[in-house]
Structures are given as C-alpha cells and as structure tokens.
Design a protein around this motif. Structure first.
Motif, PDB file in Angstrom:
ATOM      1  N   ASN A 151      -1.863   0.812  -7.235  1.00 17.11           N
ATOM      2  CA  ASN A 151      -1.016   2.001  -7.171  1.00 17.11           C
ATOM      3  C   ASN A 151      -1.823   3.252  -7.490  1.00 17.11           C
ATOM      4  OD1 ASN A 151       0.851  -0.052  -6.959  1.00 17.11           O
ATOM      5  ND2 ASN A 151       2.365   0.918  -8.286  1.00 17.11           N
ATOM      6  N   ALA A 152      -2.700   3.139  -8.503  1.00 17.49           N
ATOM      7  CA  ALA A 152      -3.532   4.285  -8.868  1.00 17.49           C
ATOM      8  C   ALA A 152      -4.441   4.685  -7.712  1.00 17.49           C
ATOM      9  CB  ALA A 152      -4.358   3.958 -10.110  1.00 17.49           C
ATOM     10  N   LEU A 153      -5.012   3.694  -7.032  1.00 19.71           N
ATOM     11  CA  LEU A 153      -5.871   3.996  -5.885  1.00 19.71           C
ATOM     12  C   LEU A 153      -5.081   4.621  -4.746  1.00 19.71           C
ATOM     13  CD1 LEU A 153      -8.126   0.804  -5.779  1.00 19.71           C
ATOM     14  CD2 LEU A 153      -8.809   3.110  -6.443  1.00 19.71           C
ATOM     15  N   GLY A 154      -3.883   4.104  -4.487  1.00 17.23           N
ATOM     16  CA  GLY A 154      -3.073   4.636  -3.398  1.00 17.23           C
ATOM     17  C   GLY A 154      -2.641   6.070  -3.635  1.00 17.23           C
ATOM     18  N   PRO A 195     -11.627  -9.514  -5.499  1.00 14.37           N
ATOM     19  CA  PRO A 195     -10.739  -8.752  -4.619  1.00 14.37           C
ATOM     20  C   PRO A 195     -10.526  -7.309  -5.079  1.00 14.37           C
ATOM     21  CG  PRO A 195      -9.869 -10.957  -4.944  1.00 14.37           C
ATOM     22  CD  PRO A 195     -11.020 -10.818  -5.889  1.00 14.37           C
ATOM     23  N   GLU A 196     -10.473  -7.087  -6.397  1.00 16.91           N
ATOM     24  CA  GLU A 196     -10.322  -5.709  -6.887  1.00 16.91           C
ATOM     25  C   GLU A 196     -11.547  -4.876  -6.542  1.00 16.91           C
ATOM     26  OE1 GLU A 196      -7.375  -6.318 -10.774  1.00 16.91           O
ATOM     27  OE2 GLU A 196      -9.555  -6.566 -10.998  1.00 16.91           O
ATOM     28  N   LEU A 197     -12.740  -5.443  -6.720  1.00 17.69           N
ATOM     29  CA  LEU A 197     -13.961  -4.712  -6.379  1.00 17.69           C
ATOM     30  C   LEU A 197     -14.039  -4.449  -4.879  1.00 17.69           C
ATOM     31  CD1 LEU A 197     -16.531  -6.460  -8.733  1.00 17.69           C
ATOM     32  CD2 LEU A 197     -15.799  -4.080  -8.851  1.00 17.69           C
ATOM     33  N   ASP A 198     -13.625  -5.429  -4.073  1.00 15.59           N
ATOM     34  CA  ASP A 198     -13.627  -5.230  -2.624  1.00 15.59           C
ATOM     35  C   ASP A 198     -12.675  -4.101  -2.233  1.00 15.59           C
ATOM     36  OD1 ASP A 198     -15.449  -7.282  -2.317  1.00 15.59           O
ATOM     37  OD2 ASP A 198     -13.921  -8.798  -1.855  1.00 15.59           O
ATOM     38  N   ARG A 202     -13.684  -0.205  -0.517  1.00 13.19           N
ATOM     39  CA  ARG A 202     -13.203   0.245   0.790  1.00 13.19           C
ATOM     40  C   ARG A 202     -12.801   1.714   0.810  1.00 13.19           C
ATOM     41  NH1 ARG A 202     -10.957  -5.138   1.116  1.00 13.19           N
ATOM     42  NH2 ARG A 202      -8.980  -4.439   0.204  1.00 13.19           N
ATOM     43  N   HIS A 203     -12.632   2.315  -0.361  1.00 17.52           N
ATOM     44  CA  HIS A 203     -12.196   3.711  -0.416  1.00 17.52           C
ATOM     45  C   HIS A 203     -13.409   4.636  -0.342  1.00 17.52           C
ATOM     46  CE1 HIS A 203      -7.916   3.053  -1.316  1.00 17.52           C
ATOM     47  NE2 HIS A 203      -8.322   2.001  -2.014  1.00 17.52           N
ATOM     48  N   PHE A 205     -13.903   7.570  -1.353  1.00 19.13           N
ATOM     49  CA  PHE A 205     -14.157   8.420  -2.524  1.00 19.13           C
ATOM     50  C   PHE A 205     -14.772   7.645  -3.690  1.00 19.13           C
ATOM     51  CE2 PHE A 205      -9.635   7.173  -2.457  1.00 19.13           C
ATOM     52  CZ  PHE A 205      -9.538   6.451  -3.642  1.00 19.13           C
ATOM     53  N   VAL A 206     -14.900   6.330  -3.563  1.00 19.69           N
ATOM     54  CA  VAL A 206     -15.411   5.486  -4.645  1.00 19.69           C
ATOM     55  C   VAL A 206     -16.924   5.339  -4.551  1.00 19.69           C
ATOM     56  CG1 VAL A 206     -15.499   3.106  -5.516  1.00 19.69           C
ATOM     57  CG2 VAL A 206     -13.291   4.205  -5.081  1.00 19.69           C
ATOM     58  N   ALA A 207     -17.589   5.492  -5.689  1.00 19.46           N
ATOM     59  CA  ALA A 207     -19.016   5.183  -5.813  1.00 19.46           C
ATOM     60  C   ALA A 207     -19.167   4.116  -6.883  1.00 19.46           C
ATOM     61  CB  ALA A 207     -19.813   6.432  -6.180  1.00 19.46           C
ATOM     62  N   MET A 208     -19.732   2.962  -6.511  1.00 18.59           N
ATOM     63  CA  MET A 208     -20.004   1.922  -7.487  1.00 18.59           C
ATOM     64  C   MET A 208     -21.240   2.330  -8.295  1.00 18.59           C
ATOM     65  SD  MET A 208     -17.685  -0.382  -7.106  1.00 18.59           S
ATOM     66  CE  MET A 208     -16.550  -1.116  -5.930  1.00 18.59           C
ATOM     67  N   VAL A 209     -21.133   2.256  -9.606  1.00 21.41           N
ATOM     68  CA  VAL A 209     -22.250   2.674 -10.454  1.00 21.41           C
ATOM     69  C   VAL A 209     -22.586   1.581 -11.461  1.00 21.41           C
ATOM     70  CG1 VAL A 209     -21.720   5.121 -10.206  1.00 21.41           C
ATOM     71  CG2 VAL A 209     -20.741   3.837 -12.113  1.00 21.41           C
TER      72      VAL A 209
END
Length: 242
Positions: A151-154, A195-198, A202-203, A205-209
C-alpha cells in the motif's frame, strides 16, 4: 540549570497565555522543580522557539505566557524514514534516535516478516516529542499510520526511495548519484522476503542500496543509514542557521 524546552500544539504569540499539555505541569513542578515566574522555552513546529514564563502551575495543570521569539521557524528538510514495524522497545528506540538525526517524517510499514501487525502511533508521537524537546529541533516529525508495504508503494509520490537491501547487488548508500535527498526504507528483523524485494525493484523511483558487508539489526540499520544521508547530502553537510 538548563531551561526546560516544551512542545505545544498552541499558536505562540507575545503575551498570549496557553495551557500546558497533559503531563507537562507535573514534569515542570515535580521533576524540574519549576515554579511560577520561571523561564521555559516553547516551540510548536510553526512559530519558531519562544522564551516564555510559567504563569501558573498546580499539580498537572500549568499555564505559560510567551514573551519573546528566540529562533525563527525553519522548513523541515530532513529525510523521510519508512521502517518495518519492530517490537515495541526497538521501535521506540528508533523513533527517538531518528528524531535526533533530523527526519521530518516516520512511516511505519507492515511487511511479511514484521513481528507486530500494528504500532501505537500516539505513544510513538510522545517519544518523538520528548526527543525533539531534548535535541533542540524546532518541530516534531510526523508519525504516519502503519500501512502494508505494498500500500505504501502504491501511494508513493514517485520521489527517490533508497531501500536497504541486504544480500542483493546494490550501490553503497554513500555512493548514490547526486540528486535530491531520498527517503529511506528499512526492513524488519529477518529482512524483506524475495517477493517484496522483487516488487520494490520494479518501481522506477526505488534504488537498492548497501549498508556494508555486515548484517545489521533493523534499528542499527536505520540509524546508520540516516547518519550517512545527513553527512553526504543533509544538514550535516550544509550549515544551517536556526
């Protein structure tokens, strides 16, 4: 003796008396041994910091009268923290420390491996309020309602979001490309699920750090990552005049 600093929700203006919040009168009288006529400092996140006087105090009731503004209000510019719901003591510790580090908002999120399925928002606000009073900031960070991660991502507005992703190929947090201050997402004890990381990846605006070669406790990760952000692109790196 230091002058007590207190947060109030009332507007602050010279000569306009205001009432104390629950617990403040008892704190001033029983803990700080203050009496009528003593000086305190007040702030509300809107009107700056004011010198004020205790004009009445009895048990848990007190009245304050602002006299002079000492510091002008500044715009909250710190990072936003999204953090998976943690056990009560750990969550309260995180809220206290990240308030000291200057976050402007704290958004609890519910993840698959999060232990609690809710947070006590009112209690967390009190923790943040007390931390703000102690560390001399001019506002209290917003404490949002806890919502599921998806929900937060959406509902996210598309601004940059750095996600602490252990065991995934990721750029070190301190080496993120130049740009605006990103929000920060910290996962639960045990980490995000695959699945959460996947879904996060996909977004756009997300940068994996990466936060380094060691696995950190969630509360350690939150404080460490925010310190890096403040040192590289926040108010640790740029002089502020409050």
């Amino acid at each position: 003796m230091s002058i007590p600093r207190l947060y109030t929700e009332h507007d602050l203006a010279e000569g306009e008396a205001i009432s104390a919040a629950p617990g403040q009168g008892r704190y001033l009288g029983s803990v700080m041994r203050k009496k009528e006529g003593d000086e305190i400092l007040l702030f509300n996140g809107r009107d700056g910091e004011w010198k004020a006087r205790v004009t009445a105090i009895r048990k848990d009731d007190a009245t304050f009268t602002p006299e002079e503004r000492r510091r002008a209000q500044t715009i909250a510019s710190g990072p936003v923290l999204l953090v998976a719901a943690l056990k009560r003591e750990a969550m309260e510790w995180v809220v206290e420390k990240v308030t000291e580090l200057g976050v402007r908002a704290i958004h609890p999120v519910l993840t698959t491996r999060a232990v609690p399925d809710r947070v006590n928002r009112a209690r967390l606000f009190l923790i943040a309020r007390e931390a703000a009073e102690q560390c001399e900031r001019l506002d209290v960070p917003e404490i949002a309602e806890a919502v599921p991660l998806y929900n937060a991502l959406g509902a996210w507005d598309g601004s940059p979001l750095a996600v602490a992703a252990e065991r995934r190929r990721a750029v070190p947090l301190a080496q993120l490309p130049p740009g605006p201050m990103p929000a920060l997402l910290i996962g639960p004890e045990g980490g995000f699920t695959g699945p959460e990381l996947d879904a996060l990846a996909r977004h756009p605006f997300v940068a994996m750090v990466s936060l380094g070669p060691r696995i950190l406790r969630a509360e350690t990760a939150a404080v460490s990552a925010l310190a890096v952000l403040q040192a590289t692109r926040g108010d640790w790196a740029h002089q502020t005049d409050e």
